[in-house]
Motif scaffolding. Structure first.
Motif, PDB file in Angstrom:
ATOM      1  N   LEU B 203      -3.227 -28.488  10.927  1.00 18.74           N
ATOM      2  CA  LEU B 203      -4.381 -27.789  10.362  1.00 18.74           C
ATOM      3  C   LEU B 203      -3.941 -26.788   9.303  1.00 18.74           C
ATOM      4  CD1 LEU B 203      -6.539 -27.006  13.507  1.00 18.74           C
ATOM      5  CD2 LEU B 203      -7.377 -28.135  11.494  1.00 18.74           C
ATOM      6  N   SER B 204      -2.633 -26.680   9.088  1.00 14.73           N
ATOM      7  CA  SER B 204      -2.126 -25.671   8.167  1.00 14.73           C
ATOM      8  C   SER B 204      -2.194 -26.190   6.735  1.00 14.73           C
ATOM      9  CB  SER B 204      -0.691 -25.327   8.546  1.00 14.73           C
ATOM     10  OG  SER B 204       0.029 -24.967   7.411  1.00 14.73           O
ATOM     11  N   THR B 205      -2.810 -25.409   5.836  1.00 11.52           N
ATOM     12  CA  THR B 205      -2.970 -25.858   4.456  1.00 11.52           C
ATOM     13  C   THR B 205      -1.616 -26.022   3.768  1.00 11.52           C
ATOM     14  OG1 THR B 205      -3.398 -23.546   4.008  1.00 11.52           O
ATOM     15  CG2 THR B 205      -5.277 -25.010   3.984  1.00 11.52           C
ATOM     16  N   GLY B 206      -0.699 -25.118   4.060  1.00 12.16           N
ATOM     17  CA  GLY B 206       0.622 -25.198   3.425  1.00 12.16           C
ATOM     18  C   GLY B 206       1.318 -26.505   3.751  1.00 12.16           C
ATOM     19  N   LYS B 207       1.248 -26.918   5.027  1.00 17.74           N
ATOM     20  CA  LYS B 207       1.933 -28.152   5.434  1.00 17.74           C
ATOM     21  C   LYS B 207       1.234 -29.381   4.867  1.00 17.74           C
ATOM     22  CE  LYS B 207       3.977 -26.301   9.596  1.00 17.74           C
ATOM     23  NZ  LYS B 207       3.507 -25.874  10.921  1.00 17.74           N
ATOM     24  N   ILE B 208      -0.108 -29.326   4.745  1.00 15.55           N
ATOM     25  CA  ILE B 208      -0.825 -30.468   4.171  1.00 15.55           C
ATOM     26  C   ILE B 208      -0.372 -30.692   2.734  1.00 15.55           C
ATOM     27  CG2 ILE B 208      -3.100 -31.232   3.368  1.00 15.55           C
ATOM     28  CD1 ILE B 208      -4.282 -30.056   5.884  1.00 15.55           C
ATOM     29  N   VAL B 209      -0.158 -29.603   1.981  1.00 21.55           N
ATOM     30  CA  VAL B 209       0.307 -29.754   0.590  1.00 21.55           C
ATOM     31  C   VAL B 209       1.727 -30.297   0.576  1.00 21.55           C
ATOM     32  CG1 VAL B 209       0.834 -28.539  -1.533  1.00 21.55           C
ATOM     33  CG2 VAL B 209      -1.207 -27.959  -0.245  1.00 21.55           C
ATOM     34  N   LEU B 210       2.596 -29.767   1.444  1.00 20.70           N
ATOM     35  CA  LEU B 210       3.982 -30.247   1.468  1.00 20.70           C
ATOM     36  C   LEU B 210       4.028 -31.738   1.796  1.00 20.70           C
ATOM     37  CD1 LEU B 210       5.885 -27.352   3.247  1.00 20.70           C
ATOM     38  CD2 LEU B 210       6.010 -28.072   0.868  1.00 20.70           C
ATOM     39  N   ASP B 211       3.078 -32.186   2.619  1.00 19.99           N
ATOM     40  CA  ASP B 211       3.034 -33.585   3.024  1.00 19.99           C
ATOM     41  C   ASP B 211       2.762 -34.517   1.839  1.00 19.99           C
ATOM     42  OD1 ASP B 211       2.951 -35.377   5.413  1.00 19.99           O
ATOM     43  OD2 ASP B 211       0.999 -35.872   4.541  1.00 19.99           O
ATOM     44  N   GLN B 212       2.147 -33.970   0.767  1.00 23.00           N
ATOM     45  CA  GLN B 212       1.772 -34.813  -0.379  1.00 23.00           C
ATOM     46  C   GLN B 212       2.802 -34.740  -1.499  1.00 23.00           C
ATOM     47  OE1 GLN B 212      -2.623 -34.450  -1.272  1.00 23.00           O
ATOM     48  NE2 GLN B 212      -2.417 -32.729   0.086  1.00 23.00           N
ATOM     49  N   GLY B 213       3.938 -34.127  -1.228  1.00 24.76           N
ATOM     50  CA  GLY B 213       4.875 -33.823  -2.304  1.00 24.76           C
ATOM     51  C   GLY B 213       5.931 -34.869  -2.573  1.00 24.76           C
ATOM     52  N   PHE B 214       5.602 -36.136  -2.550  1.00 29.60           N
ATOM     53  CA  PHE B 214       6.594 -37.165  -2.859  1.00 29.60           C
ATOM     54  C   PHE B 214       6.052 -38.072  -3.968  1.00 29.60           C
ATOM     55  CE2 PHE B 214       6.739 -36.109   1.629  1.00 29.60           C
ATOM     56  CZ  PHE B 214       8.026 -35.607   1.725  1.00 29.60           C
ATOM     57  N   TRP B 215       6.958 -38.793  -4.606  1.00 32.42           N
ATOM     58  CA  TRP B 215       6.530 -39.716  -5.666  1.00 32.42           C
ATOM     59  C   TRP B 215       7.140 -41.079  -5.407  1.00 32.42           C
ATOM     60  CZ3 TRP B 215       8.202 -34.756  -6.663  1.00 32.42           C
ATOM     61  CH2 TRP B 215       7.244 -33.890  -7.184  1.00 32.42           C
ATOM     62  N   THR B 216       6.377 -42.129  -5.682  1.00 30.57           N
ATOM     63  CA  THR B 216       6.943 -43.463  -5.700  1.00 30.57           C
ATOM     64  C   THR B 216       7.421 -43.715  -7.125  1.00 30.57           C
ATOM     65  OG1 THR B 216       5.318 -44.088  -4.058  1.00 30.57           O
ATOM     66  CG2 THR B 216       6.476 -45.874  -5.165  1.00 30.57           C
ATOM     67  N   TRP B 217       8.680 -44.075  -7.273  1.00 31.31           N
ATOM     68  CA  TRP B 217       9.315 -44.318  -8.578  1.00 31.31           C
ATOM     69  C   TRP B 217       9.207 -43.106  -9.498  1.00 31.31           C
ATOM     70  CZ3 TRP B 217       5.471 -48.691  -8.214  1.00 31.31           C
ATOM     71  CH2 TRP B 217       5.926 -49.674  -7.324  1.00 31.31           C
ATOM     72  N   GLY B 218       9.013 -41.904  -8.909  1.00 32.51           N
ATOM     73  CA  GLY B 218       9.063 -40.698  -9.731  1.00 32.51           C
ATOM     74  C   GLY B 218       7.803 -40.352 -10.487  1.00 32.51           C
ATOM     75  N   PHE B 219       6.803 -41.234 -10.499  1.00 40.21           N
ATOM     76  CA  PHE B 219       5.588 -40.846 -11.228  1.00 40.21           C
ATOM     77  C   PHE B 219       4.300 -41.173 -10.488  1.00 40.21           C
ATOM     78  CE2 PHE B 219       4.218 -45.012 -12.671  1.00 40.21           C
ATOM     79  CZ  PHE B 219       5.405 -45.753 -12.613  1.00 40.21           C
ATOM     80  N   LEU B 220       4.352 -41.893  -9.354  1.00 34.60           N
ATOM     81  CA  LEU B 220       3.131 -42.137  -8.587  1.00 34.60           C
ATOM     82  C   LEU B 220       3.064 -41.145  -7.437  1.00 34.60           C
ATOM     83  CD1 LEU B 220       2.887 -46.016  -8.347  1.00 34.60           C
ATOM     84  CD2 LEU B 220       1.444 -44.476  -9.674  1.00 34.60           C
ATOM     85  N   PRO B 221       2.225 -40.093  -7.572  1.00 35.77           N
ATOM     86  CA  PRO B 221       2.217 -39.051  -6.540  1.00 35.77           C
ATOM     87  C   PRO B 221       1.607 -39.554  -5.227  1.00 35.77           C
ATOM     88  CG  PRO B 221       0.506 -38.652  -8.150  1.00 35.77           C
ATOM     89  CD  PRO B 221       1.290 -39.808  -8.658  1.00 35.77           C
ATOM     90  N   HIS B 222       2.088 -39.017  -4.116  1.00 33.87           N
ATOM     91  CA  HIS B 222       1.562 -39.386  -2.795  1.00 33.87           C
ATOM     92  C   HIS B 222       0.420 -38.469  -2.393  1.00 33.87           C
ATOM     93  CE1 HIS B 222       5.174 -41.853  -1.150  1.00 33.87           C
ATOM     94  NE2 HIS B 222       4.836 -42.191  -2.371  1.00 33.87           N
ATOM     95  N   TRP B 223      -0.504 -38.220  -3.309  1.00 32.97           N
ATOM     96  CA  TRP B 223      -1.653 -37.397  -2.949  1.00 32.97           C
ATOM     97  C   TRP B 223      -2.576 -38.226  -2.076  1.00 32.97           C
ATOM     98  CZ3 TRP B 223      -3.123 -35.296  -8.479  1.00 32.97           C
ATOM     99  CH2 TRP B 223      -2.032 -34.554  -8.958  1.00 32.97           C
TER     100      TRP B 223
END
Lengths: 170, 408
Positions: B203-223
């Motif tokens: 439920l933590s907003t900070g962790k939810i953002v960290l969870d989205q912080g990856f990219w496939t091939w460096g330009f497709l964000p995992h939002w």
């Protein structure tokens, strides 16, 4: 810390008492919301963040709306209702109901061991642990509480509604 | 919130500045100064953001309607410098403060006064848990999302207080309609965020953002918005957020052409401005939550754009959301009250509940790889699109195709 508790208790009991004494139903309802917010403040004081926010979300957000809607939809005209009992049957009934609820609550309070252990309190529960407990071990209890809440709200509407014939006889 | 020395200077600048100020105070007072600084920063940044949102809204709406919009207010003493009317919000503020404050003689004085105070105070509370940057989160709570929604609920009470306290039939009528609307849309709003909580498990907003912080091939964000359930959830969130903040096309509570101005009828001067302010604060906070939960928060869209400080990304996305909402306001017509409630209960709530099941499917099948990954995407997309089409068809049956008998 004790001073904060006293302040919260004062606000809570004060608004609850004012809600009982107020002649205006809307004022009573809003003061009741103040009392619920006071309970949330008490939970925060006790370190139960999750319960405090849930209290605000459910009571200040949702139940207060049900109360206000019930008041506005069932009272035609005056919202300053006279606070008198209209029959002895109703008085006895209300006394029995109040006594029953009071007895259950007092029994629960006195039945709970309140001796505070001298050992340091366990680490605060994370929301994750709390959620797993609520959904796993206490899932049935959660459902029953929900049903009781619904029944109570329906009962309040039934008591407050005035049955009038749809059309006055021609 | 430990400052990592490897971050760029701009990333650390706000924290370094804060610690520098806090360092001037005795140790016993430092926690207080620390929090007061956070509050001051939020009030200053979002106060100014509010001011420039109003001018942006007026200018953009004017452009949509083929007008010029406010362009006259300049600077005092520099008459020749017009600045495209950018000082308009400050002139508006002075006007609102100096206007006469009228309270109806029969109004409930206490509630009439309390309503604008409560609505502004509670609409500001939501900002406390939004992560504005990598290290910029005013209060880190374990139950941040719950806190955010709890803080927002007092708005409904304030609107009721305003409507009932004014002792005006238009006000009360509009307040009841506003409550019906807010309650109807609270459900899809919360249900659209729940799938994200289900998938990230926090439920933590900070962790939810960290969870989205990856990219496939460096330009497709995992939002989250780039997953089927996240996309559906984001759309439901957008509609519900518009309705929750009383924005067009859901501005029925205010509906100046039908209800004068709804619960605002009996308010004048600065109290009216406070309601206006609370509305924009609420919209900004909800946009911030939408960005945090679905649009990757302060994360950059591509890996090579990370040199731009995270708080700039957040503010940029926020400005984008606000402009989008203004565009919607300039485009769509206001709904009727029955259409409004039907849209929520018959369309958004069932879709949001199905979306919850979709997210459960997504998190259960996280181990599917190779060709199974395509099946995972296909099934998830189907769960989004098929009910949407079926429900939409069923609800609009009999309304289309529209026949124009006289305007042929």
């Amino acid at each position: 810390m004790t001073f904060a508790l006293l302040l919260i208790a004062l606000v809570l009991l004060g608004s609850a008492a004012a809600a009982m004494l107020s002649r205006n139903l809307i004022h009573s309802a809003l003061l009741l919301v103040g009392a619920w917010a006071g309970i949330a403040a008490f939970y925060l004081w006790a370190g139960a963040e999750f319960v405090a926010f849930a209290q605000v979300l459910v009571y200040v957000g949702a139940v207060s709306m049900v109360v206000l809607f019930a008041v506005l939809l069932t009272r035609q005209g005056a919202t300053a209702a006279p606070v008198e009992f209209d029959s002895y049957q109703r008085l006895v009934g209300s006394l029995i109901a109040a006594g029953g609820v009071g007895g259950v609550l007092l029994g629960a309070i006195f039945g709970t061991p309140l001796d505070v252990p001298a050992a340091p309190s366990p680490a605060a529960l994370t929301v994750r642990q709390l959620g797993l407990q609520l959904m796993g071990q206490h899932g049935a209890a959660l459902l029953i509480v929900g049903v009781i809440l619904t029944v109570a709200l329906l009962g309040a509407i039934v008591i407050a509604a005035v049955d009038q014939p749809e059309d006055p006889a021609p | 919130m430990s400052v990592v020395a490897t971050d760029s200077f701009l990333e650390r600048a706000p924290l370094v500045f804060r610690d520098w100020i806090v360092g001037h105070f005795p140790v016993a007072l430092q926690w207080l100064v620390h929090h007061l600084l956070s509050i001051t920063a939020i009030l200053t940044v979002f106060g100014l953001f509010f001011a420039f949102t109003t001018i942006a809204e007026r200018k953009l709406l004017a452009r949509v309607q083929n007008r010029l919009g406010p362009n006259r207010s300049g600077l005092p003493w520099f008459r020749s410098l017009k600045l495209w009317g950018l000082t308009q919000p400050f002139a508006d503020a002075i006007k609102a403060i100096t206007k006469e404050d009228i309270v109806p003689a029969v109004a409930d004085k206490v509630l009439h006064f309390l309503a604008p105070v409560v609505i502004v105070a509670f609409s500001l509370l939501g900002f406390a848990v939004l992560p504005f940057g990598r290290h910029l989160i005013p209060v880190e709570l374990d139950a941040a999302i719950l806190y955010f929604f709890a803080a927002g609920t007092a708005t409904e009470l304030a609107i009721f207080m305003a409507g009932w306290g004014s002792r005006n039939k238009y006000s009360l009528l509009a307040a009841m309609r506003a409550l019906a609307q807010l309650i109807s849309y609270e459900l899809p709003l919360i249900l659209s965020v729940v799938p994200v909580i289900l998938v990230t498990g926090t439920l933590s907003t900070g962790k939810i953002v960290l969870d989205q912080g990856f990219w496939t091939w460096g330009f497709l964000p995992h939002w989250h918005v780039f997953t089927p359930w996240g996309f559906a959830g984001f759309l439901i969130f957008l509609v519900a957020a518009l309705a929750e903040s009383n924005r067009s096309p859901f501005d029925l509570p205010e509906a100046e052409s039908e209800l004068i101005a709804g619960h605002l009828t009996e308010y004048s001067g600065f109290k009216y401005a406070l309601f206006f302010m609370a509305e924009y604060f609420g919209l900004t906070a909800l946009s911030g939550l939408g960005i945090t939960v679905f649009l990757g928060g302060w994360q950059a869209p591509c890996a090579f754009l990370e040199f731009i400080p995270s708080w700039l990304w957040f503010m940029g996305k926020l400005a984008g959301m606000i402009v989008f909402f203004i565009w919607i306001r300039g485009t769509l017509l206001r709904l009727r009250i029955d259409q409004l409630t039907r849209l929520s209960w018959q369309f958004l709530v069932p879709l949001a509940l199905l979306n919850l099941g979709n997210a459960a499917f997504w998190s259960l099948t996280s181990g599917w790889t190779g060709p199974l990954a395509f099946a995972r995407w296909g099934i998830s997309v189907a769960i989004v699109i098929v009910p949407f089409l079926l429900l939409g068809r069923r609800l609009t049956a009999g309304y289309a195709p529209r026949t124009y008998r006289y305007a042929a």
